[in-house]
Scaffold this active site. Structure first.
Site, PDB file in Angstrom:
ATOM      1  N   TYR A   1       5.074  -7.616-146.833  1.00 22.49           N
ATOM      2  CA  TYR A   1       5.175  -8.979-147.109  1.00 22.49           C
ATOM      3  C   TYR A   1       6.264  -9.311-145.903  1.00 22.49           C
ATOM      4  O   TYR A   1       6.197 -10.954-145.715  1.00 22.49           O
ATOM      5  CB  TYR A   1       5.819  -9.236-148.748  1.00 22.49           C
ATOM      6  CG  TYR A   1       6.448 -10.082-148.961  1.00 22.49           C
ATOM      7  CD1 TYR A   1       5.010 -11.258-149.629  1.00 22.49           C
ATOM      8  CD2 TYR A   1       7.856 -10.474-148.908  1.00 22.49           C
ATOM      9  CE1 TYR A   1       6.130 -12.333-150.634  1.00 22.49           C
ATOM     10  CE2 TYR A   1       8.134 -11.681-149.171  1.00 22.49           C
ATOM     11  CZ  TYR A   1       6.941 -12.606-149.773  1.00 22.49           C
ATOM     12  OH  TYR A   1       7.581 -13.614-150.535  1.00 22.49           O
TER      13      TYR A   1
ATOM     14  N   SER B   1      11.111 -17.270-146.877  1.00 21.97           N
ATOM     15  CA  SER B   1      12.000 -15.765-147.705  1.00 21.97           C
ATOM     16  C   SER B   1      13.156 -15.081-147.279  1.00 21.97           C
ATOM     17  O   SER B   1      13.426 -15.268-145.786  1.00 21.97           O
ATOM     18  CB  SER B   1      10.847 -14.708-147.873  1.00 21.97           C
ATOM     19  OG  SER B   1      11.732 -13.522-149.063  1.00 21.97           O
TER      20      SER B   1
END
Ligand SMILES: NC(=O)c1ccc[n+]([C@@H]2O[C@H](COP(=O)([O-])OP(=O)(O)OC[C@H]3O[C@@H](n4cnc5c(N)ncnc54)[C@H](OP(=O)(O)O)[C@@H]3O)[C@@H](O)[C@H]2O)c1
Length: 250
Positions: free
Chosen positions: A158, A145
């Site tokens: 995350y 990501s």
């Protein structure tokens, strides 16, 4: 092997293929000629994807598994090797994102993200690596990501899981590249419209509002990046691809 189907003869496993980026990636790799093993927990969605790929003239098999359970993952890889004799490409895409201030101290959500986003990747690595080493080739793609380069508030844990994916990918290149002919790629998407936040309607509403009038990425935009990496020549290891919406200011 034709120019339009450069992956003919290759076997690819795509995790998190029941939705979003994984589903689009499975379609893209099948269209490029690969036999694709699609895996996730929701088997009805996997079955419909396989039917769709077969309908387009492609080749795919559905195998339900929870990436957080090592025995599930080992079964997927063992069955693939038994039936197809090889795993050329692994796309570690399954992932979850729980957005909340760190002060909420939600250890259950933190643990769930670690279990899927880090341990899930390690489970598939453990299961495919011996086969790839034995054959002296393979390609391990992970969907990291933008948050794996740049955390944002509400996503500290995350982001930590995606930093881990980036670190692991870097290390795998060092340990498996030259020694074993295995290529490694970390794909780092910015904001993609998928179901990732569908279980968090309040956060989704805030993000939708923030993105109103701006174009996000679609799952197919990321599938194209995966396809680019896995269809590059064998001597080319595309280590990282960061893909952001043109409209993303972060
Ligand atoms: N959307 C974005 O903006 C964005 C940005 C950067 C990175 N990413 C990353 O992209 C990847 C795909 O996400 P997405 O956006 O496509 O989200 P999505 O539409 O929610 O898809 C997530 C996939 O992961 C699977 N999954 C979740 N938990 C699982 C488990 N325990 N075992 C097996 N499969 C599991 C889900 O399948 P089942 O529920 O059927 O198991 C689903 O197929 C994730 O790693 C995510 O972190 C997304």
């Amino acid at each position: 092997m034709s120019e339009s189907q450069p992956l003919t003869g290759k076997v690819a496993i795509v995790t998190g293929a029941s939705a979003g980026i994984g589903r689009a990636t499975a379609r893209a790799l099948a269209a490029a000629g690969a036999h694709v093993i699609v895996t996730a927990r929701r088997s009805d969605r996997l079955d419909s994807l396989v039917a769709e790929i077969h309908g387009s003239g492609g080749s795919a098999t559905a195998r339900a598994a929870d990436v957080a359970t090592l025995s599930d993952v080992q079964s997927v890889v063992d069955a693939t090797v038994d039936q197809s004799g090889r795993v050329d490409i692994l796309v570690n895409n399954a992932g979850i994102m729980k957005i909340a201030s760190i002060t909420e101290n939600d250890v259950d959500d933190w643990t769930a993200m670690v279990d899927v986003n880090i341990k899930g990747v390690l489970h598939f690595l453990s299961a495919v690596m011996p086969h790839m080493i034995e054959r002296g080739s393979g390609h391990i793609v992970s969907v990291g990501s933008l948050a794996g380069r740049r955390p944002f508030p509400g996503a500290s844990v995350y982001a930590a899981t995606k930093f881990a994916v980036r670190a692991l990918s870097w290390g795998l290149h060092l340990e498996l590249g030259s020694a074993h002919g295995i290529r490694v790629t970390d794909i780092q998407p910015g904001y993609v419209s998928t179901d990732l936040l569908s279980d968090q309607p309040d956060t989704l509403a805030v993000w939708d509002e923030a993105w109103s009038g701006r174009r996000t990425l679609q799952a197919e935009d990321i599938a194209r990046a995966v396809e680019f990496a896995v269809t590059s020549p064998d001597h080319v290891s595309v280590s990282e691809i960061l893909v952001r919406p043109t409209d993303q200011p972060t």
